[in-house]
Design a protein around this motif. Structure first.
Motif, short mmCIF file in Angstrom:
data_model
loop_
_atom_site.label_atom_id
_atom_site.label_comp_id
_atom_site.label_asym_id
_atom_site.label_seq_id
_atom_site.Cartn_x
_atom_site.Cartn_y
_atom_site.Cartn_z
N HIS A 4 89.27 101.89 20.82
CA HIS A 4 88.05 102.56 20.39
C HIS A 4 87.72 103.73 21.31
CE1 HIS A 4 87.67 98.65 18.39
NE2 HIS A 4 87.11 99.36 17.43
N LEU A 5 87.99 103.58 22.59
CA LEU A 5 87.73 104.67 23.53
C LEU A 5 88.59 105.89 23.21
CD1 LEU A 5 86.58 105.79 26.27
CD2 LEU A 5 88.60 104.77 27.33
N PHE A 6 89.90 105.68 23.10
CA PHE A 6 90.80 106.81 22.85
C PHE A 6 90.58 107.44 21.48
CE2 PHE A 6 93.57 104.49 26.01
CZ PHE A 6 93.24 105.34 27.05
N ASN A 7 90.36 106.62 20.47
CA ASN A 7 90.13 107.18 19.14
C ASN A 7 88.78 107.89 19.06
OD1 ASN A 7 92.58 106.42 18.01
ND2 ASN A 7 91.83 104.39 17.53
N GLY A 8 87.78 107.39 19.76
CA GLY A 8 86.49 108.07 19.79
C GLY A 8 86.58 109.42 20.49
N TRP A 10 89.34 111.20 20.78
CA TRP A 10 90.12 112.07 19.90
C TRP A 10 89.27 112.60 18.74
CZ3 TRP A 10 93.40 115.54 19.26
CH2 TRP A 10 93.89 115.87 18.00
N GLY A 11 88.40 111.79 18.19
CA GLY A 11 87.52 112.24 17.11
C GLY A 11 86.58 113.34 17.56
N MET A 12 86.06 113.21 18.76
CA MET A 12 85.17 114.25 19.29
C MET A 12 85.94 115.54 19.56
SD MET A 12 81.99 113.07 19.72
CE MET A 12 81.26 113.96 21.08
N ILE A 13 87.09 115.44 20.20
CA ILE A 13 87.86 116.63 20.56
C ILE A 13 88.45 117.29 19.31
CG2 ILE A 13 89.85 117.47 21.89
CD1 ILE A 13 87.42 116.51 23.58
N SER A 14 88.94 116.50 18.38
CA SER A 14 89.54 117.08 17.18
C SER A 14 88.53 117.84 16.34
CB SER A 14 90.24 116.01 16.34
OG SER A 14 89.31 115.09 15.84
N THR A 15 87.27 117.44 16.38
CA THR A 15 86.23 118.22 15.69
C THR A 15 86.14 119.61 16.29
OG1 THR A 15 85.00 116.22 15.20
CG2 THR A 15 83.79 118.29 15.08
N GLY A 16 86.19 119.71 17.60
CA GLY A 16 86.16 121.02 18.26
C GLY A 16 87.40 121.84 18.01
N LEU A 17 88.49 121.19 17.65
CA LEU A 17 89.73 121.92 17.38
C LEU A 17 89.88 122.32 15.91
CD1 LEU A 17 92.25 119.76 19.45
CD2 LEU A 17 91.37 122.04 20.03
N PHE A 18 89.49 121.43 14.98
CA PHE A 18 89.83 121.62 13.57
C PHE A 18 88.64 121.83 12.64
CE2 PHE A 18 93.13 118.65 15.26
CZ PHE A 18 94.18 119.55 15.25
N LEU A 58 81.72 113.73 27.53
CA LEU A 58 81.42 113.37 28.92
C LEU A 58 80.04 112.73 29.04
CD1 LEU A 58 82.88 116.48 30.77
CD2 LEU A 58 83.86 114.18 30.61
N PHE A 59 79.07 113.23 28.28
CA PHE A 59 77.73 112.63 28.30
C PHE A 59 77.77 111.20 27.78
CE2 PHE A 59 73.76 111.55 26.21
CZ PHE A 59 72.87 111.71 27.26
N ILE A 60 78.48 110.96 26.68
CA ILE A 60 78.60 109.60 26.13
C ILE A 60 79.27 108.68 27.14
CG2 ILE A 60 79.73 108.22 24.35
CD1 ILE A 60 79.23 110.62 22.44
N PHE A 61 80.33 109.17 27.79
CA PHE A 61 81.02 108.37 28.80
C PHE A 61 80.08 108.00 29.94
CE2 PHE A 61 83.66 107.92 32.61
CZ PHE A 61 84.49 106.90 32.19
N ALA A 62 79.29 108.98 30.43
CA ALA A 62 78.35 108.71 31.52
C ALA A 62 77.26 107.74 31.07
CB ALA A 62 77.73 110.02 32.01
N TRP A 63 76.76 107.91 29.84
CA TRP A 63 75.72 107.02 29.33
C TRP A 63 76.22 105.58 29.26
CZ3 TRP A 63 70.69 107.09 28.39
CH2 TRP A 63 70.16 106.10 27.58
N ILE A 64 77.41 105.39 28.75
CA ILE A 64 77.98 104.04 28.64
C ILE A 64 78.22 103.46 30.03
CG2 ILE A 64 80.03 102.76 27.92
CD1 ILE A 64 80.14 104.67 25.50
N LEU A 65 78.71 104.28 30.95
CA LEU A 65 78.97 103.81 32.30
C LEU A 65 77.68 103.31 32.96
CD1 LEU A 65 81.13 103.62 34.61
CD2 LEU A 65 80.21 105.81 35.38
N PHE A 66 76.62 104.08 32.86
CA PHE A 66 75.38 103.71 33.55
C PHE A 66 74.61 102.59 32.84
CE2 PHE A 66 75.81 108.07 35.36
CZ PHE A 66 76.00 107.65 36.66
N THR A 67 74.81 102.43 31.55
CA THR A 67 74.11 101.34 30.87
C THR A 67 74.90 100.04 30.87
OG1 THR A 67 74.94 102.06 28.70
CG2 THR A 67 72.75 102.85 29.37
N MET A 68 76.22 100.12 30.79
CA MET A 68 77.02 98.90 30.65
C MET A 68 77.57 98.38 31.97
SD MET A 68 76.56 98.15 27.61
CE MET A 68 77.58 96.70 27.57
#
Length: 163
Positions: A4-8, A10-18, A58-68
């Motif tokens: 789920h981490l890698f696919n999430g 990829w989904g975010m980055i691919s939107t910026g690409l395609f 990066l914001f989502i990653f930081a949010w998950i890190l600090f909450t979980m």
């Protein structure tokens, strides 16, 4: 593997690409910042959407890190984060539910010494005041219907919940 981490990501980055200008226009009413690959087709390079998606990731990653992270530390402290090694060896269905879910044609292949060690470890935990499941072997000749249906066990099972 954190699928789920890698696919999430990829989904975010691919939107910026395609991201298609036509779809951006129909969805948001503006197509000022299409994906990076669509800007190459126009002869320019505009990575605004890609940068926004990376910052969002990066914001989502930081949010998950600090909450979980505090929650995972607490789970680890309480020894609830993972099953014990012996429980994994005999099978979580036996250790948590007191019975095996295998059928008569495919009996569980738990070594007897693992099962005995597990029963001894449960007895030690019971002495410490923790309520645990108690296990006893199933008598192959007994066929009490209410006991079998109540415990979820079938004839031929290796163990069941003790009443």
């Amino acid at each position: 593997i954190p699928v789920h981490l890698f696919n999430g990501i990829w989904g975010m980055i691919s939107t910026g690409l395609f991201a298609s200008p036509r779809l951006l226009e129909s969805t948001y009413g503006i197509n000022k910042y299409p994906g990076l690959f669509y800007t190459f087709g126009n002869g320019s390079i505009n990575g605004t959407l890609l940068v926004a998606q990376v910052i969002g990731t990066l914001f989502i990653f930081a949010w998950i890190l600090f909450t979980m992270l505090p929650f995972f530390i607490w789970l680890n402290y309480m020894n609830w984060f993972r099953a014990e090694r012996l429980e994994e060896m005999i099978g979580l269905d036996i250790s948590y539910h007191g019975t095996s879910i295998t059928d008569d044609k495919n009996p569980a292949t738990v070594k007897k010494e693992y099962f005995e060690a597990f029963k001894r470890s449960r007895a030690k935990k019971d002495d410490n005041g923790q309520h645990q499941l108690t296990l006893e072997p199933v008598n192959e000749n007994s066929s009490t219907a209410d006991s079998s249906s109540r415990n979820g066990s079938r004839k031929g099972e290796h163990s069941r919940l003790a009443s």
